[in-house]
Scaffold this motif. Sequence first.
Motif, PDB file in Angstrom:
ATOM      1  N   LYS A  15      60.270 -31.364 119.801  1.00  0.00           N
ATOM      2  CA  LYS A  15      61.350 -30.631 120.468  1.00  0.00           C
ATOM      3  C   LYS A  15      62.460 -30.229 119.479  1.00  0.00           C
ATOM      4  O   LYS A  15      63.127 -29.207 119.679  1.00  0.00           O
ATOM      5  CB  LYS A  15      61.931 -31.475 121.591  1.00  0.00           C
ATOM      6  N   LYS A  16      62.626 -31.005 118.428  1.00  0.00           N
ATOM      7  CA  LYS A  16      63.671 -30.708 117.447  1.00  0.00           C
ATOM      8  C   LYS A  16      63.379 -29.432 116.663  1.00  0.00           C
ATOM      9  O   LYS A  16      64.292 -28.829 116.090  1.00  0.00           O
ATOM     10  CB  LYS A  16      63.811 -31.881 116.474  1.00  0.00           C
ATOM     11  N   PHE A  17      62.090 -29.042 116.635  1.00  0.00           N
ATOM     12  CA  PHE A  17      61.687 -27.927 115.782  1.00  0.00           C
ATOM     13  C   PHE A  17      61.370 -26.655 116.571  1.00  0.00           C
ATOM     14  O   PHE A  17      60.901 -25.678 115.999  1.00  0.00           O
ATOM     15  CB  PHE A  17      60.456 -28.332 114.955  1.00  0.00           C
ATOM     16  N   TYR A  18      61.666 -26.671 117.861  1.00  0.00           N
ATOM     17  CA  TYR A  18      61.379 -25.505 118.703  1.00  0.00           C
ATOM     18  C   TYR A  18      62.222 -24.310 118.276  1.00  0.00           C
ATOM     19  O   TYR A  18      63.419 -24.431 118.014  1.00  0.00           O
ATOM     20  CB  TYR A  18      61.645 -25.840 120.175  1.00  0.00           C
ATOM     21  N   PHE A  52      59.747 -30.668 107.784  1.00  0.00           N
ATOM     22  CA  PHE A  52      59.093 -31.934 108.115  1.00  0.00           C
ATOM     23  C   PHE A  52      57.798 -32.149 107.320  1.00  0.00           C
ATOM     24  O   PHE A  52      57.209 -33.220 107.382  1.00  0.00           O
ATOM     25  CB  PHE A  52      58.788 -31.960 109.618  1.00  0.00           C
ATOM     26  N   TYR A 109      57.185 -23.205 116.650  1.00  0.00           N
ATOM     27  CA  TYR A 109      57.966 -24.271 116.033  1.00  0.00           C
ATOM     28  C   TYR A 109      58.029 -24.059 114.525  1.00  0.00           C
ATOM     29  O   TYR A 109      57.086 -23.557 113.908  1.00  0.00           O
ATOM     30  CB  TYR A 109      57.332 -25.635 116.336  1.00  0.00           C
ATOM     31  N   GLU A 137      57.922 -35.755 121.506  1.00  0.00           N
ATOM     32  CA  GLU A 137      59.382 -35.854 121.538  1.00  0.00           C
ATOM     33  C   GLU A 137      59.991 -35.308 120.251  1.00  0.00           C
ATOM     34  O   GLU A 137      60.997 -34.602 120.276  1.00  0.00           O
ATOM     35  CB  GLU A 137      59.793 -37.317 121.749  1.00  0.00           C
ATOM     36  N   LEU A 138      59.372 -35.641 119.121  1.00  0.00           N
ATOM     37  CA  LEU A 138      59.868 -35.175 117.827  1.00  0.00           C
ATOM     38  C   LEU A 138      59.770 -33.661 117.712  1.00  0.00           C
ATOM     39  O   LEU A 138      60.647 -33.003 117.128  1.00  0.00           O
ATOM     40  CB  LEU A 138      59.074 -35.840 116.701  1.00  0.00           C
ATOM     41  N   VAL A 171      58.327 -26.319 111.411  1.00  0.00           N
ATOM     42  CA  VAL A 171      58.318 -27.703 110.907  1.00  0.00           C
ATOM     43  C   VAL A 171      58.362 -27.720 109.385  1.00  0.00           C
ATOM     44  O   VAL A 171      57.968 -28.712 108.765  1.00  0.00           O
ATOM     45  CB  VAL A 171      57.072 -28.464 111.423  1.00  0.00           C
TER      46      VAL A 171
END
Length: 438
Positions: free
Chosen positions: A93-96, A56, A51, A90-91, A53
């Motif tokens: 998954k956006k950074f996969y 983030f 990931y 859940e969050l 991030v």
Amino acid sequence: MPPRSEDVPVSTLKIVPPPNRSPAQNGSLWLKDKHKTDGAEGLWRIHDGLYDVSGFIKNHPGGPEWLEVTKGTDITEAFEVHHLNSHPEELLKKFYVRDAKTKRNSPFTFKDDGFYRTLKREVKTILQTLPKQPINTSAFFTDFLLVGTFFFSILATIYWNYWLAILAGLFLGCVVIASHNYFHQKDNFRMLYFNLSLMQTSEWRISHVLSHHLHTNTIDDMEITMNEPFLQFLPHEKTTFLRFGYYLYFPLYWITAFHANYLKRVIYIAKGDTSLIQWYDFVPYTLPLAMYFVGGQSLLATLWMWTFIVIVGSFHFSAVGLNAAHHHPDIFHDGDTPRSDTDYDWGLSQLDAIMDRNEITGSHFLVLTNFGDHALHHMFPTLDHGTLELLYPALKKVCQQFNVDLRMVSQLELIKGSFTQLTRIQPNPNPPNLLKKY
């Protein structure tokens, strides 16, 4: 522990220290080693996924430092243990980005029907009803210990009284341990109290939180290897002096722990490790400055009294910390025979590597200032120490479900066990017996 392959049973795992390991390692060296072995490819690895991030980091609720220092490493254990609800998953998954190319370099698993995730689900239901009073009480105790440290240090300087200095040192030791409650959590000002010990919050967030807590009593636990050659807790060949010398020199070791950590950090900074320089490095000096300006003694005299107080605090911190939970001949240490489970659940690994003290459990103040409720703290480190007592019914329920138990022993038994563990040269041929009574 070395990586596990499908055709290598858990019971054959042996100690294989990475080639760049040294007894005086620091957090930076530990992270560099993980960059080489974790297969994160410069990203953040969680289970078998990679990931990114980066975008983030500034928005991370726990503070940016956790993500900044772990880039390029496998943070599976940290992610699982530091997030108790489903929102982060859940969050994420956006950074996969993609799947990792290699298997994890850790033997631990987090199966949905395994011990740890089962316990986490039970604890999640309790979190909804946890009262805030224990959290407020922890803050009161910690602030009280801080004030007491300054108050008695200044009095000891004014009256040049070593009994008052000993009392100040005990307050210092207690506030340092209590502040450990806070550097596991999101960034906050109470975690900075820890720096009064001459040790450093950022360094301990690596060596203690990311290393010791998540890889307890394995070769990846910095608190196992960073004290070598003087403390060799792992079972292997040792000289007679290293096996039994601790019985003679432990008081000296305990009183110099704070200063030794400070000196080691200075040496690494002198070698060019600028990551060890933090904006709050002035915090340790606020105590001697207060003693000097209010105490009325010369600068040299003030520094001597401060040194004495730090020595007392170091003795208390070491006496508690080195004998708190992890070292006993019946506790798993890397090289011993681990449990034979096909999937080595991370939560069970914590029970294997921990014994709790029955004199500490039940007292909020003693738990906060003596590393109490240790197993629950390891499994849920972001929760305030004051709330851990409320989790015992859930722990007991899940332990019964998996036919295991938390071993509770006396403080004296753990102290004796800690000294005995240092003399061990033969690995334990039997897996830990979590149902054994003491």
